[in-house]
Design an enzyme around this catalytic site. Structure first.
Site, PDB file in Angstrom:
ATOM      1  N   ASP A 188       0.821  -1.207   0.000  1.00 34.54           N
ATOM      2  CA  ASP A 188       0.000   0.000   0.000  1.00 34.54           C
ATOM      3  C   ASP A 188       0.858   1.263   0.000  1.00 34.54           C
ATOM      4  O   ASP A 188       0.367   2.349  -0.282  1.00 34.54           O
ATOM      5  CB  ASP A 188      -0.946  -0.012   1.208  1.00 34.54           C
ATOM      6  CG  ASP A 188      -0.198  -0.266   2.496  1.00 34.54           C
ATOM      7  OD1 ASP A 188       0.534   0.634   2.943  1.00 34.54           O
ATOM      8  OD2 ASP A 188      -0.339  -1.364   3.062  1.00 34.54           O
TER       9      ASP A 188
ATOM     10  N   GLU B 227       8.530  -6.151  -2.355  1.00 38.62           N
ATOM     11  CA  GLU B 227       7.074  -6.385  -2.422  1.00 38.62           C
ATOM     12  C   GLU B 227       6.784  -7.197  -3.681  1.00 38.62           C
ATOM     13  O   GLU B 227       6.938  -6.703  -4.796  1.00 38.62           O
ATOM     14  CB  GLU B 227       6.363  -5.027  -2.433  1.00 38.62           C
ATOM     15  CG  GLU B 227       4.906  -5.052  -2.808  1.00 38.62           C
ATOM     16  CD  GLU B 227       4.015  -5.832  -1.848  1.00 38.62           C
ATOM     17  OE1 GLU B 227       3.814  -5.370  -0.722  1.00 38.62           O
ATOM     18  OE2 GLU B 227       3.520  -6.907  -2.249  1.00 38.62           O
TER      19      GLU B 227
ATOM     20  N   CYS C 192      10.411 -11.944  -1.007  1.00 45.92           N
ATOM     21  CA  CYS C 192      11.408 -11.453  -0.047  1.00 45.92           C
ATOM     22  C   CYS C 192      12.350 -12.550   0.458  1.00 45.92           C
ATOM     23  O   CYS C 192      13.443 -12.245   0.938  1.00 45.92           O
ATOM     24  CB  CYS C 192      10.734 -10.730   1.113  1.00 45.92           C
ATOM     25  SG  CYS C 192       9.826 -11.804   2.227  1.00 45.92           S
TER      26      CYS C 192
ATOM     27  N   ASP D  37       5.789  -5.935   7.012  1.00 50.27           N
ATOM     28  CA  ASP D  37       4.386  -5.533   6.819  1.00 50.27           C
ATOM     29  C   ASP D  37       3.713  -6.516   5.857  1.00 50.27           C
ATOM     30  O   ASP D  37       2.869  -6.140   5.052  1.00 50.27           O
ATOM     31  CB  ASP D  37       4.353  -4.106   6.249  1.00 50.27           C
ATOM     32  CG  ASP D  37       2.988  -3.455   6.423  1.00 50.27           C
ATOM     33  OD1 ASP D  37       2.144  -4.033   7.136  1.00 50.27           O
ATOM     34  OD2 ASP D  37       2.761  -2.387   5.834  1.00 50.27           O
TER      35      ASP D  37
ATOM     36  N   TYR E 201     -10.083  -0.180  11.632  1.00 50.14           N
ATOM     37  CA  TYR E 201     -10.137  -1.601  11.999  1.00 50.14           C
ATOM     38  C   TYR E 201     -11.345  -1.944  12.877  1.00 50.14           C
ATOM     39  O   TYR E 201     -11.781  -3.086  12.915  1.00 50.14           O
ATOM     40  CB  TYR E 201      -8.869  -2.031  12.735  1.00 50.14           C
ATOM     41  CG  TYR E 201      -7.678  -2.300  11.842  1.00 50.14           C
ATOM     42  CD1 TYR E 201      -7.644  -1.824  10.535  1.00 50.14           C
ATOM     43  CD2 TYR E 201      -6.589  -3.039  12.294  1.00 50.14           C
ATOM     44  CE1 TYR E 201      -6.541  -2.070   9.723  1.00 50.14           C
ATOM     45  CE2 TYR E 201      -5.494  -3.295  11.476  1.00 50.14           C
ATOM     46  CZ  TYR E 201      -5.472  -2.801  10.204  1.00 50.14           C
ATOM     47  OH  TYR E 201      -4.390  -3.049   9.409  1.00 50.14           O
TER      48      TYR E 201
END
Lengths: 376, 376
Positions: free
Chosen positions: A198, A217, A269, A289, A364
């Site tokens: 993001d 990513e 990764c 993340d 959330y």
């Protein structure tokens, strides 16, 4: 066309008398010209269904233990004032029929079922919550997951991956938490970000004048790798649209894959981390993340935990002695998942200590746990 | 005993063929020994109800516009694994019957209806949200309102007034926002708090070493005034139990009605404010923690707006020239209510300016607006 589902429940001190209660409500159903069917419940209370005009359906249950439940379903185009009046009439009648016997009346906000814009995105701990979503901006399946960007009136654009709320324009507290809660000095530091497609913490980290940020990513390339390889997100790339909608979060920093103090590697990764370990390359901060902590140890989760431990182990290896590793855990209520994660921390090849922080991430609708991990 | 209500919906690209879909599901209903009733909907799709064992009820609707809705109601004591299996079987069967035609499958977390502990407390903007409430700690009607304290796993104890979530242990951001967002210096200042019976901002203000805090809260005396007049909350007072449960918020500061730098007046704030205006008494900070802004200008709200303006007017009069008035507005989505409030600010006897801040109060599940108002 969606269905509006109204719920109106009465908790009673003592079970209601079926015949008199039903008789009392009858005039309302007759007025609505509803066709009644009384069902045989084999001793499980009174149950009647009613079919009305325009596809209206009503279900009345008088449970033997002192609960009365009413469901009313109407088509979206139905006259809402009329429907409200019907519910008001039913509530008023019930109160007069059972006055003194009613402990609680509960009328829930109507559920909207089957609408083009889905507003129900349950929390990680499995609670039903309705969002103020009014538009679908993006909805694509990548090779890895379903990616949605929905617009919320109050939270702004929300990224939803495989049905889980990930990050909204309102969620700077998430980004701050996964970067160390504002207590770290990034100036001149070397930073490795795993995941975070993001762009939230990437954009935030760039502002803090680090020496170098490397972001790894994989999913950037997942839709149309060719666009990504162009090193610049041309309009033909689905990611261009993605970032158009997530711009409040990621700014313009991801318009190119390299900059003065950053590089984005569109790769898995794990091999990247393995290469860094081999080369002896180290970082001041590693920000993971990638994903929330798995919520169980069911057999099908085994590989997830193994994957998580592999990345943790490699990440700690590329961490300088004074370095810190930041990651999200899961929602505060999933204590079992958090405990399992903390157990993994004791099983790494290099001994570590950790601290955790509970943070309120606006979109959330549940508190979220973040970890800081460092070499002992 | 509560009712568990399961919802499983299918959005289709094209309307389903009724006979083949219904026939396809039949084996599942037969296996469950459910008694079917097919209803005449007068052209509004296919609608069948099923009565099963143990009070199970199932509703199947095939809407003419390509939506299939399933409702399954079970008693709380029913076997949840069996119920999950039934839903899984229905979902699987539907997917095989309508494969390629299904655009979305939505299975909501089950609604629990009529339970002793109510978990559904809608937001101010009318959205359905489920809280992780597991205990009722306090539930009393005062002369002014219903007062509940419920325990949430993640938010701690939550104060609910007339069904509205007011403040939880987790909600220091509320208290900080209504005290000026941490940007004010309270040391040596004179502070007037209107309302705020939960003690949150009172306790917080006391920590900041003001010269004097005066809190005017009518409801302290509303249950059993005699206990309050004793100047110390003896165990016989319902308020004793109230504060036992809100202790994380208010600390011990409200155990007595007076202290070195504070006093609590158990009174209606209007005559108190009028007296201060007459006496020429002024304050550095006035914190209005009475109630949220009314949400409409419907005739029945007229008196509420008038009351609100009266208090605002009097409060600004007792404000020193450099003083500040803090108050909550309402949820960020109720823009009409907020605009109406801001219009009131232009109608005071003394001209004022204002600023506003949008704050995430953890237990609210919606963003909330706070105002700072000062004399021009």
């Amino acid at each position: 066309m969606a269905l509006r589902h109204y719920i109106l429940d009465f908790n009673l001190s003592a079970p209601a008398d079926y015949p008199s209660t039903v008789r009392g409500l009858q005039s309302i159903f007759q007025e609505q010209e509803m066709t009644e069917t009384v069902h045989d419940t084999e001793g499980h209370g009174y149950l009647a269904t009613f079919i009305g005009k325009n596809g209206r359906f009503l279900l009345l249950r008088l449970h033997s233990h002192g609960l009365v439940t009413l469901d009313l379903q109407c088509c979206e185009g139905d006259n809402t004032a009329q429907v409200d009046n019907l519910l008001n009439a039913l509530e008023k009648k019930m109160k007069s029929l059972l006055h003194g016997n009613i402990r609680r009346v509960k009328r829930l906000p109507a559920l909207t079922r089957g609408a083009a814009v889905d507003r129900y995105w349950p929390t990680a701990d499995g609670r039903l919550v309705e969002y103020d979503i009014d538009r679908v901006l993006y909805d694509e399946d990548s090779a890895y997951q379903n990616i949605k960007i929905l617009h919320s009136q109050q939270f702004g654009n929300i990224l939803i991956l495989n049905g889980d709320v990930n990050l909204a324009d309102s969620d700077l507290p998430y980004t701050q938490a996964i970067m160390g809660g504002g207590k770290e000095n990034y100036t001149g530091k070397e930073v490795l970000i795993l995941g975070g497609g993001d762009g939230g913490n990437f954009a935030e980290a760039v502002k803090l004048k680090p020496k170098m940020i490397t972001m790894v990513e994989i999913s950037f390339g997942s839709l149309r790798p060719v666009d990504v390889l162009l090193q610049g997100f041309v309009m033909s790339s689905p990611w261009f649209w993605f970032w158009t909608h997530m711009r409040k979060t990621c700014g313009s920093v991801l318009d190119n894959l390299t900059g003065d103090c950053y590089q984005v590697l569109v790769e898995d990764c794990v091999p990247v981390l393995k290469k860094y370990v081999e080369e002896g390359k180290t970082f001041d901060y590693v920000i993971n993340d990638l994903t929330a902590v798995p919520i169980s140890t069911a057999p099908e989760e085994d590989s997830t935990w193994e994957f998580l431990r592999l990345i943790l182990d490699l990440s700690i290896k590329v961490l300088r002695p004074t370095g810190k590793y930041f990651t999200q855990g899961n929602c505060a209520n999933l204590t079992e998942a958090l405990t399992l994660y903390e157990e993994q921390l004791g099983r790494l090849s290099c001994p570590v200590d950790f601290s955790k922080e509970v943070v309120c991430v606006p979109s959330y609708m549940e508190l979220w746990v973040f970890y800081t991990i460092w070499k002992k």
